[in-house]
Design an enzyme around this catalytic site. Structure first.
Site, PDB file in Angstrom:
ATOM      1  N   HIS A  86       0.868  -1.190   0.000  1.00 23.31           N
ATOM      2  CA  HIS A  86       0.000   0.000   0.000  1.00 23.31           C
ATOM      3  C   HIS A  86       0.903   1.238   0.000  1.00 23.31           C
ATOM      4  O   HIS A  86       1.966   1.245   0.625  1.00 23.31           O
ATOM      5  CB  HIS A  86      -0.905  -0.009   1.238  1.00 23.31           C
ATOM      6  CG  HIS A  86      -1.944   1.064   1.187  1.00 23.31           C
ATOM      7  ND1 HIS A  86      -1.668   2.374   1.503  1.00 23.31           N
ATOM      8  CD2 HIS A  86      -3.254   1.034   0.827  1.00 23.31           C
ATOM      9  CE1 HIS A  86      -2.767   3.106   1.344  1.00 23.31           C
ATOM     10  NE2 HIS A  86      -3.743   2.310   0.934  1.00 23.31           N
ATOM     11  N   GLU A 158      -3.861   2.179  -7.305  1.00 28.63           N
ATOM     12  CA  GLU A 158      -4.233   3.256  -6.392  1.00 28.63           C
ATOM     13  C   GLU A 158      -3.322   4.461  -6.618  1.00 28.63           C
ATOM     14  O   GLU A 158      -2.235   4.538  -6.026  1.00 28.63           O
ATOM     15  CB  GLU A 158      -4.075   2.790  -4.940  1.00 28.63           C
ATOM     16  CG  GLU A 158      -5.016   1.695  -4.519  1.00 28.63           C
ATOM     17  CD  GLU A 158      -5.378   1.818  -3.043  1.00 28.63           C
ATOM     18  OE1 GLU A 158      -6.552   1.864  -2.746  1.00 28.63           O
ATOM     19  OE2 GLU A 158      -4.460   1.913  -2.224  1.00 28.63           O
TER      20      GLU A 158
HETATM   21  P1  PGA Z   1      -9.661   6.138   0.136  1.00 28.02           P
HETATM   22  O1  PGA Z   1      -8.466   5.169   0.569  1.00 28.02           O
HETATM   23  O2  PGA Z   1     -10.769   5.288  -0.410  1.00 28.02           O
HETATM   24  O3  PGA Z   1     -10.028   6.833   1.414  1.00 28.02           O
HETATM   25  O4  PGA Z   1      -9.105   7.082  -0.878  1.00 28.02           O
HETATM   26  C1  PGA Z   1      -8.016   4.161  -0.258  1.00 28.02           C
HETATM   27  C2  PGA Z   1      -6.923   3.423   0.452  1.00 28.02           C
HETATM   28  O5  PGA Z   1      -6.657   3.696   1.626  1.00 28.02           O
HETATM   29  O6  PGA Z   1      -6.283   2.573  -0.132  1.00 28.02           O
END
Ligand code: PGA
Length: 245
Positions: A86, A158
């Site tokens: 992440h 992401e």
């Molecule tokens: P979010 O977070 O949906 O609040 O943007 C995504 C994540 O923490 O991976």
């Protein structure tokens, strides 16, 4: 790192109840609480199809790693998934691509399904480097486990600038990256490229989930802030169920 035991219990309980009253038909729901709340979430989800996963894992098997949590400890706690790489782990804990690859390999070895997170910074996107960055992150893991190592894995694109900012990537931006990741995997294994689930994460909310999930190469979402509220998370699960599976 949100909440406490009281809130974790309430949230998982509400999600379990919500999905038992109004189940999803096709898509899979995975809860990724903090390490400390894993067994509670597992207990609340027992007897349902909801799976449990961790937000991180240590790449080593066992031994003198004070504070570390190995893949086998996570299996013991009832996990079937583990997030690897992440962006907050990469930036706050200086995890590099090689370490993330080791975590991914450790998850596979223990029988966990790794969810590999990939994504670029805003500066990288503005320099036109998005593909280079996500490919480098992907390739580091391919080098470690081979293309076949992805046959029981999930990818999560992401973009760092979209996480927790309220500013999601556009459906077009998401589709472009997802398609390119699938193409990259197809160079090594068309089977893996076709079957792998590629999630999008970064400010997914009830009001944009459908548009994001409706893209051909988007197979689900990795939900942060909107998952802290059971009602919005449940609605997002149903949008996923209606579009992606
Ligand atoms: P979010 O977070 O949906 O609040 O943007 C995504 C994540 O923490 O991976």
């Amino acid at each position: 790192m949100n909440g406490n035991l009281f809130r974790a219990k309430a949230l998982a309980g509400e999600i379990v109840r919500g999905l038992s009253v109004n189940p999803v038909r096709e898509c899979e729901v995975v809860l990724l609480p903090t390490f400390v709340h894993l067994t509670t979430a597992k207990r609340l989800a027992s007897g349902t199809d909801i799976a449990i996963g961790s937000q991180d894992l240590d790449e080593r098997n066992e031994g003198a790693v004070t504070g570390g949590i190995s893949a086998s400890i996570l299996k013991d706690a009832g996990c079937s998934f583990a997030l690897c790489g992440h962006s907050e782990r990469r930036t706050l804990f200086a995890e590099n691509d090689n370490q993330v690859a080791s975590k991914f390999a450790a998850a596979i070895d223990a029988g966990l399904i790794p969810i590999l997170c990939l994504g670029e910074t805003l500066a990288e996107r503005e320099r036109g480097k998005t593909a280079d960055v996500v490919f480098a992150q992907l390739d580091a893991v391919v080098q470690r486990v081979g293309f076949k190592g992805f046959s029981r894995a999930v990818l999560a694109y992401e973009p760092i600038w979209a996480i927790g900012t309220g500013q999601s990537a556009t459906p077009e931006q998401v589709e472009e990256v997802h398609a390119s990741l699938r193409e990259r995997l197809a160079k090594g294994s068309s089977e893996v490229a076709e079957s792998i689930r590629i999630l999008y994460g970064g400010s997914v909310r009830v009001d944009n989930a459908l548009r994001l999930f409706a893209n051909e190469n988007v197979d689900g979402g990795l939900i942060g802030g909107a998952a802290l509220d059971s009602e919005s998370f449940l609605k997002i699960c149903h949008k996923a169920d209606a579009t992606v599976c």
